[in-house]
Design a protein around this motif. Structure first.
Motif, PDB file in Angstrom:
ATOM      1  N   LEU A 119       0.819  -1.218   0.000  1.00  0.00           N
ATOM      2  CA  LEU A 119       0.000   0.000   0.000  1.00  0.00           C
ATOM      3  C   LEU A 119       0.853   1.269   0.000  1.00  0.00           C
ATOM      4  N   THR A 120       1.972   1.231   0.707  1.00  0.00           N
ATOM      5  CA  THR A 120       2.758   2.448   0.900  1.00  0.00           C
ATOM      6  C   THR A 120       3.981   2.552   0.003  1.00  0.00           C
ATOM      7  N   GLY A 121       4.484   1.426  -0.458  1.00  0.00           N
ATOM      8  CA  GLY A 121       5.722   1.444  -1.230  1.00  0.00           C
ATOM      9  C   GLY A 121       6.956   1.550  -0.357  1.00  0.00           C
ATOM     10  N   GLU A 122       6.769   1.473   0.966  1.00  0.00           N
ATOM     11  CA  GLU A 122       7.896   1.538   1.892  1.00  0.00           C
ATOM     12  C   GLU A 122       8.617   0.192   1.930  1.00  0.00           C
ATOM     13  N   THR A 123       9.819   0.219   2.460  1.00  0.00           N
ATOM     14  CA  THR A 123      10.498  -1.038   2.727  1.00  0.00           C
ATOM     15  C   THR A 123       9.870  -1.675   3.963  1.00  0.00           C
ATOM     16  N   LYS A 124      10.122  -2.950   4.149  1.00  0.00           N
ATOM     17  CA  LYS A 124       9.599  -3.619   5.344  1.00  0.00           C
ATOM     18  C   LYS A 124      10.151  -2.971   6.612  1.00  0.00           C
ATOM     19  N   THR A 125      11.414  -2.628   6.580  1.00  0.00           N
ATOM     20  CA  THR A 125      12.033  -1.988   7.745  1.00  0.00           C
ATOM     21  C   THR A 125      11.361  -0.662   8.061  1.00  0.00           C
ATOM     22  N   GLU A 126      11.123   0.141   7.030  1.00  0.00           N
ATOM     23  CA  GLU A 126      10.490   1.448   7.226  1.00  0.00           C
ATOM     24  C   GLU A 126       9.059   1.283   7.732  1.00  0.00           C
ATOM     25  N   ALA A 127       8.328   0.329   7.193  1.00  0.00           N
ATOM     26  CA  ALA A 127       6.952   0.096   7.636  1.00  0.00           C
ATOM     27  C   ALA A 127       6.913  -0.308   9.106  1.00  0.00           C
ATOM     28  N   ARG A 173       9.277   0.370  11.374  1.00  0.00           N
ATOM     29  CA  ARG A 173       9.720   1.524  12.158  1.00  0.00           C
ATOM     30  C   ARG A 173       8.586   2.504  12.389  1.00  0.00           C
ATOM     31  N   LYS A 174       7.854   2.814  11.323  1.00  0.00           N
ATOM     32  CA  LYS A 174       6.744   3.767  11.454  1.00  0.00           C
ATOM     33  C   LYS A 174       5.644   3.220  12.352  1.00  0.00           C
ATOM     34  N   ALA A 175       5.335   1.941  12.212  1.00  0.00           N
ATOM     35  CA  ALA A 175       4.297   1.334  13.053  1.00  0.00           C
ATOM     36  C   ALA A 175       4.692   1.391  14.530  1.00  0.00           C
ATOM     37  N   LEU A 176       5.937   1.111  14.816  1.00  0.00           N
ATOM     38  CA  LEU A 176       6.399   1.153  16.203  1.00  0.00           C
ATOM     39  C   LEU A 176       6.429   2.574  16.744  1.00  0.00           C
ATOM     40  N   GLU A 177       6.830   3.539  15.921  1.00  0.00           N
ATOM     41  CA  GLU A 177       6.814   4.936  16.361  1.00  0.00           C
ATOM     42  C   GLU A 177       5.395   5.408  16.661  1.00  0.00           C
ATOM     43  N   GLU A 178       4.440   5.057  15.789  1.00  0.00           N
ATOM     44  CA  GLU A 178       3.049   5.447  16.010  1.00  0.00           C
ATOM     45  C   GLU A 178       2.514   4.833  17.300  1.00  0.00           C
ATOM     46  N   ARG A 179       2.827   3.565  17.531  1.00  0.00           N
ATOM     47  CA  ARG A 179       2.350   2.906  18.751  1.00  0.00           C
ATOM     48  C   ARG A 179       2.988   3.533  19.982  1.00  0.00           C
ATOM     49  N   ARG A 180       4.295   3.813  19.910  1.00  0.00           N
ATOM     50  CA  ARG A 180       4.972   4.453  21.042  1.00  0.00           C
ATOM     51  C   ARG A 180       4.339   5.795  21.358  1.00  0.00           C
ATOM     52  N   ARG A 181       4.005   6.574  20.310  1.00  0.00           N
ATOM     53  CA  ARG A 181       3.378   7.878  20.506  1.00  0.00           C
ATOM     54  C   ARG A 181       2.020   7.735  21.197  1.00  0.00           C
ATOM     55  N   ARG A 182       1.210   6.771  20.747  1.00  0.00           N
ATOM     56  CA  ARG A 182      -0.101   6.551  21.379  1.00  0.00           C
ATOM     57  C   ARG A 182       0.049   6.106  22.827  1.00  0.00           C
TER      58      ARG A 182
END
Length: 90
Positions: A20-28, A30-39
């Motif tokens: 869906l995003t065109g990101e690498t697996k690592t980037e996907a 990383r972003k998921a973990l950052e979003e969860r940490r923020r919440r």
């Protein structure tokens, strides 16, 4: 450090996000973990925020309210005027 995902559901979700995003697996990941940490930080940081809010109210907001207005409730008419209600509704 390498990560080895052994759960097929997780691998499928990761592939979906990557497609869906065109990101690498690592980037996907990383972003998921950052979003969860923020919440989570918003959720678990509430006691300090509560104390700061109470201090703000006690030290800055409430002292500005005239003594004769403290504890006084608004009339229904005043509430409706603040909300913009008129004879024909809003």
């Amino acid at each position: 450090m390498a990560i080895n995902i052994k759960n097929q559901d997780v691998e499928s979700l990761l592939n979906e996000v990557v497609n869906l995003t065109g990101e690498t697996k690592t980037e996907a990941i990383r972003k998921a973990l950052e979003e969860r940490r923020r919440r989570l930080s918003l959720h678990f940081a509430s006691p300090n925020k509560h104390q700061r809010l109470v201090a703000l109210l006690e030290e800055e907001i409430w002292p500005q309210i005239p003594a004769d207005q403290l504890g006084k409730r608004l009339s229904k008419e005043d509430e409706e005027a603040i909300l913009g209600y008129g004879e024909l509704g809003i």
